[in-house]
Write an enzyme that holds these catalytic residues in place. Sequence first.
Site, PDB file in Angstrom:
ATOM      1  N   SER A  32      42.471 131.713  68.990  1.00 21.34           N
ATOM      2  CA  SER A  32      43.272 130.660  69.637  1.00 21.34           C
ATOM      3  C   SER A  32      44.712 131.159  69.648  1.00 21.34           C
ATOM      4  O   SER A  32      45.076 132.018  68.823  1.00 21.34           O
ATOM      5  CB  SER A  32      43.194 129.377  68.810  1.00 21.34           C
ATOM      6  OG  SER A  32      44.256 128.502  69.150  1.00 21.34           O
TER       7      SER A  32
ATOM      8  N   TYR B 225      43.305 125.021  60.606  1.00 23.12           N
ATOM      9  CA  TYR B 225      42.755 125.584  61.856  1.00 23.12           C
ATOM     10  C   TYR B 225      43.525 126.851  62.225  1.00 23.12           C
ATOM     11  O   TYR B 225      42.943 127.904  62.489  1.00 23.12           O
ATOM     12  CB  TYR B 225      42.857 124.543  62.978  1.00 23.12           C
ATOM     13  CG  TYR B 225      42.365 125.034  64.330  1.00 23.12           C
ATOM     14  CD1 TYR B 225      41.033 125.406  64.513  1.00 23.12           C
ATOM     15  CD2 TYR B 225      43.222 125.112  65.423  1.00 23.12           C
ATOM     16  CE1 TYR B 225      40.582 125.858  65.754  1.00 23.12           C
ATOM     17  CE2 TYR B 225      42.781 125.558  66.657  1.00 23.12           C
ATOM     18  CZ  TYR B 225      41.454 125.923  66.816  1.00 23.12           C
ATOM     19  OH  TYR B 225      41.006 126.379  68.042  1.00 23.12           O
TER      20      TYR B 225
END
Length: 265
Positions: free
Chosen positions: A142, A155
């Site tokens: 990401s 995350y």
Amino acid sequence: MKHLKNKTVWITGASSGIGEALAYAFAKQGAKLILTARNVGRLEEVQNKCLQHTDFCKVHAADLSNADLAQEFAQRVVKQEGKIDILINNAGRSTRSLAKETPLENDRQIMELNYFSPIALTKAVLPGMIAEQNGHIVAISSIVGKFGFPLRSSYSASKHAIQGYFESLRAELANDQVKVSIILPGRIQTDVSKNALTSSGQAHGKLDDGQANGMDAATCAHQIIKAIKADKREVLVGRKELLMVYIHKFFPFLYRRIVTKIKHT
Ligand SMILES: NC(=O)c1ccc[n+]([C@@H]2O[C@H](COP(=O)([O-])OP(=O)(O)OC[C@H]3O[C@@H](n4cnc5c(N)ncnc54)[C@H](OP(=O)(O)O)[C@@H]3O)[C@@H](O)[C@H]2O)c1
């Protein structure tokens, strides 16, 4: 890997979002598919659509939230299916949770699914790829694998860990014909925000503006396949939000100003 026809491609997180879109895109290229996620019903729906384009698409459902079990599962899949040409480590979960309110158990859950399980699957396919001197491992990271962001502490940490692991693996495999690609999506129209883990342990349940206005999953999948065919080491996929990667790198003061103004809701 220029041609995907008859290549065996194992996609995790194939029951929705980017993984589902990747399954259709690979099926259209004539690849043989192995699909993994927890939701068997959804996986079978994806499988049926894939079988309109390819004659091999198998479902191996699993919960990848425990990396030890994921490793056993991966070894069974490899034993059953033989050599995997491309592994796409895509299954993952985001967070919407302030670090100060997040139980350690949640941080651990995110690391287990987003970091330890992808490396467990990688360890299961790697010996076959090295023996054949042919293979490609893809890690779906990401943009927050490049910078920190509010409500995404574990995350973002899991995606930074992915970055470090797969970059190191790529260096180790420099003299082998086994490729490693790290894909860094920005904002893609999927249920990732709805499924994100909150401090209570429940799913966030909301489609965030970022995802609602993001790139569609089919375009994202198309760009990922293009990157795989071109053996790209690292690729950003998204729209203007990708600028944050460069702002963080070249204008850290501006990055700090932006992230400190983000509302914590
Ligand atoms: N969408 C974005 O904006 C965006 C941006 C950057 C990175 N990413 C990354 O892209 C990847 C795919 O996410 P997405 O956007 O497509 O979100 P998504 O629609 O929520 O898909 C997540 C996938 O992971 C699977 N999964 C979740 N928990 C699992 C578990 N415990 N065991 C096995 N599979 C599990 C889900 O299937 P089941 O629920 O059926 O298990 C689903 O197929 C993730 O790694 C995410 O971090 C997404």
